[in-house]
Design a protein around this motif. Structure first.
Motif, PDB file in Angstrom:
ATOM      1  N   GLY A  10      73.923 -15.813 -23.436  1.00 13.46           N
ATOM      2  CA  GLY A  10      74.489 -14.866 -24.387  1.00 13.46           C
ATOM      3  C   GLY A  10      75.527 -15.506 -25.292  1.00 13.46           C
ATOM      4  N   LEU A  11      76.349 -16.395 -24.706  1.00 11.43           N
ATOM      5  CA  LEU A  11      77.330 -17.113 -25.530  1.00 11.43           C
ATOM      6  C   LEU A  11      76.641 -17.996 -26.553  1.00 11.43           C
ATOM      7  CD1 LEU A  11      80.137 -18.214 -23.034  1.00 11.43           C
ATOM      8  CD2 LEU A  11      80.070 -16.231 -24.551  1.00 11.43           C
ATOM      9  N   ASN A  44      74.419  -6.609 -29.088  1.00 13.28           N
ATOM     10  CA  ASN A  44      75.407  -7.654 -29.332  1.00 13.28           C
ATOM     11  C   ASN A  44      75.347  -8.726 -28.251  1.00 13.28           C
ATOM     12  OD1 ASN A  44      78.512  -8.598 -28.746  1.00 13.28           O
ATOM     13  ND2 ASN A  44      78.058  -8.442 -30.908  1.00 13.28           N
ATOM     14  N   PRO A  45      75.123  -9.986 -28.606  1.00 14.33           N
ATOM     15  CA  PRO A  45      74.956 -11.029 -27.586  1.00 14.33           C
ATOM     16  C   PRO A  45      76.219 -11.321 -26.791  1.00 14.33           C
ATOM     17  CG  PRO A  45      74.963 -11.992 -29.789  1.00 14.33           C
ATOM     18  CD  PRO A  45      74.915 -10.512 -29.968  1.00 14.33           C
ATOM     19  N   ALA A  61      78.374  -8.781 -19.852  1.00  9.10           N
ATOM     20  CA  ALA A  61      77.694  -7.980 -18.832  1.00  9.10           C
ATOM     21  C   ALA A  61      77.065  -8.886 -17.771  1.00  9.10           C
ATOM     22  CB  ALA A  61      76.638  -7.091 -19.481  1.00  9.10           C
ATOM     23  N   SER A  62      76.496 -10.004 -18.201  1.00  9.51           N
ATOM     24  CA  SER A  62      75.925 -10.957 -17.246  1.00  9.51           C
ATOM     25  C   SER A  62      77.009 -11.582 -16.381  1.00  9.51           C
ATOM     26  CB  SER A  62      75.161 -12.057 -18.002  1.00  9.51           C
ATOM     27  OG  SER A  62      74.022 -11.532 -18.647  1.00  9.51           O
ATOM     28  N   ARG A  63      78.155 -11.825 -16.980  1.00  9.84           N
ATOM     29  CA  ARG A  63      79.265 -12.382 -16.208  1.00  9.84           C
ATOM     30  C   ARG A  63      79.723 -11.401 -15.134  1.00  9.84           C
ATOM     31  NH1 ARG A  63      85.085 -14.401 -18.671  1.00  9.84           N
ATOM     32  NH2 ARG A  63      85.789 -15.506 -16.831  1.00  9.84           N
ATOM     33  N   LEU A  64      79.785 -10.128 -15.490  1.00 13.89           N
ATOM     34  CA  LEU A  64      80.155  -9.104 -14.515  1.00 13.89           C
ATOM     35  C   LEU A  64      79.105  -9.027 -13.402  1.00 13.89           C
ATOM     36  CD1 LEU A  64      81.820  -6.739 -13.488  1.00 13.89           C
ATOM     37  CD2 LEU A  64      80.658  -5.258 -15.144  1.00 13.89           C
ATOM     38  N   SER A 107      75.694 -10.534 -37.716  1.00 12.95           N
ATOM     39  CA  SER A 107      76.110 -11.318 -36.556  1.00 12.95           C
ATOM     40  C   SER A 107      76.487 -10.412 -35.397  1.00 12.95           C
ATOM     41  CB  SER A 107      77.310 -12.203 -36.934  1.00 12.95           C
ATOM     42  OG  SER A 107      77.922 -12.745 -35.790  1.00 12.95           O
ATOM     43  N   LEU A 108      77.138  -9.311 -35.687  1.00 12.58           N
ATOM     44  CA  LEU A 108      77.625  -8.414 -34.645  1.00 12.58           C
ATOM     45  C   LEU A 108      76.487  -7.616 -34.013  1.00 12.58           C
ATOM     46  CD1 LEU A 108      80.525  -7.859 -33.595  1.00 12.58           C
ATOM     47  CD2 LEU A 108      80.519  -5.799 -35.006  1.00 12.58           C
ATOM     48  N   THR A 109      75.554  -7.145 -34.834  1.00 14.47           N
ATOM     49  CA  THR A 109      74.477  -6.298 -34.332  1.00 14.47           C
ATOM     50  C   THR A 109      73.280  -7.104 -33.831  1.00 14.47           C
ATOM     51  OG1 THR A 109      73.534  -6.102 -36.559  1.00 14.47           O
ATOM     52  CG2 THR A 109      75.105  -4.413 -35.873  1.00 14.47           C
TER      53      THR A 109
END
Length: 417
Positions: free
Chosen positions: A114-115, A238-239, A245-248, A404-406
């Motif tokens: 995601g990053l 949003n990536p 979310a993946s980190r959580l 970029s945001l969406t």
């Protein structure tokens, strides 16, 4: 007059603005170059690859141990051994722990993936801003070049009127001053264009002095967006939010893994004998061992640590959501601001400024107004044109930030492509 003459020589030797059909720098092609050549994107992709490769490493068992035994030896270095055995040991983690480890590693890989996507989107947004900054520099040069030609024309008019005693010497001198300023504007615009071109090259991984083609012209296309639909798109696509979310999720898996620390792990052993004793020769042993989680304080501390990390990840995910929505609100306000200004200048202010200049020029030639009124009308038109193109470029740049945001690209009507 020496400074004026030198400036005219400089402008005559500078490259002429292209006319007719020329090769242009296309935004889509430029963004493809940035995606392929930008080193920050390459670094983010490599880091994502690192954590992708760690998934199997996280849960697959350690290498087995192979031992050669010489039992009941009566000589040096094991010579004369009555038994010559081969022993293989394999440690196995608890299957439930392996499942959790694999899930945690996969979620961590999702975080870095995601990053990577967020870095790609933000770099492309920066590239869009650089492209429109470069396009704006071209338009500035065109606008200032048009202003230079008008200043030359007004200077000739002022000198002609002074020569026939219809104008003052002061007007002729003021015209020369305005002409000198106009030449300096053109020179400055060309220098700013070089700086903008260097930024364009930097983002696509090229040398700052690499040649850059003329960009596509700026277009006054400013669609209206509905905030509620944009908010839904941001929360879903949003990536950076997906990464958090993946980190959580990874932190939750690690917490479950820490709680599973009280469960035992296993060790499987197999021994094959070659013995001088016929009864023992060719026999084998099999054993299954397990760990005993005796030091409960260790597991308890590990669980507290994992719970704190989970709580931190949950708080950071919530903060990321708030930050992204704040950024979205800022972007939509800016888009609405520049859309209104683009419409105002394109449909009202710019046509009025052009009409005002024509009226002032006709009035000055007819001797009904002074030269300062003509200069003021010309400056108003110049500033209006400059600001009009700046607003178009600013809207396009903020639109790039919205994309970029969406994580979506929008067409001319504002619908996602």
């Amino acid at each position: 007059m020496k400074t004026l003459t030198a400036g005219l020589i400089f402008l005559s030797l500078s490259p002429a603005l292209p006319a007719g059909e020329v090769q242009r720098l296309n935004l889509k092609a430029y963004l493809d170059e940035v995606r392929a050549g930008n080193p920050e994107i390459a670094a983010a992709a490599a880091l994502s690859g690192v954590y992708s490769a760690r998934i199997k490493q996280a849960w697959l068992p350690e290498d087995p141990q192979l031992e050669f035994e010489r039992m009941y030896a009566d000589g040096t270095l094991g010579s004369g051994a009555a038994e010559r055995n081969i022993l293989i040991r394999q440690a196995f983690r608890n299957p439930y722990k392996m499942y959790l480890q694999k899930g945690a590693a996969a979620a961590e890989n999702g975080y870095y993936s995601g990053l990577k996507e967020d870095r790609i989107n933000r770099t492309l947004a920066e590239a869009r801003a650089a492209f429109y900054e470069y396009a704006l520099a071209w338009h500035h040069e065109l606008v200032y070049s048009e202003n230079l030609e008008l200043s030359k024309k007004f200077s000739r008019i002022a000198e002609t009127r002074y020569a026939v005693n219809q104008g003052s010497q002061s007007d002729a001198i003021k015209a020369q001053v305005e002409l000198s300023k106009a030449m300096n504007m053109v020179i400055t615009a060309r220098q700013e264009k070089e700086t903008a071109a260097a930024r364009v090259n930097n983002l696509r991984g090229k040398r700052p002095d690499a040649p850059v083609a003329e960009p596509e012209p700026l277009e006054a296309n400013a669609p209206v967006f509905e905030y509620s639909s944009l908010e839904a798109a941001v929360l879903a696509k949003n990536p950076y939010l997906a990464a958090m979310a993946s980190r959580l999720k990874s932190a939750e898996k690690k917490l479950s893994l820490a709680r599973a620390g009280y469960a035992p792990d296993f060790m499987l052993s197999w021994r094959r004998r070659a013995s001088d004793d016929a009864a023992m020769n060719g026999t084998y042993d099999v054993s299954l061992g397990l760990t005993v989680p005796l030091w409960f304080a260790k597991q308890s501390a590990g669980t507290r640590e994992a719970r704190s990390e989970r709580d931190m990840a949950a708080a950071e995910y919530e903060a990321a959501g708030n930050s992204v929505l704040l950024e979205l609100k800022t972007i939509t306000v800016k888009l609405d601001y520049y859309r209104r200004l683009t419409d105002l200048y394109g449909n009202t202010a710019l046509p009025q400024a052009e009409v005002s200049l024509k009226a002032s020029e006709a009035a000055y030639q007819a001797g009904k107004t002074d030269f300062l009124d003509l200069v003021d009308a010309n400056r108003t038109l110049l500033e209006t044109k400059r600001e009009y193109y700046e607003y178009i470029a600013a809207y396009a740049s903020w639109l790039g930030r919205l994309e970029s945001l969406t994580g979506a690209e929008f067409g001319k009507n504002g619908d996602p492509l």
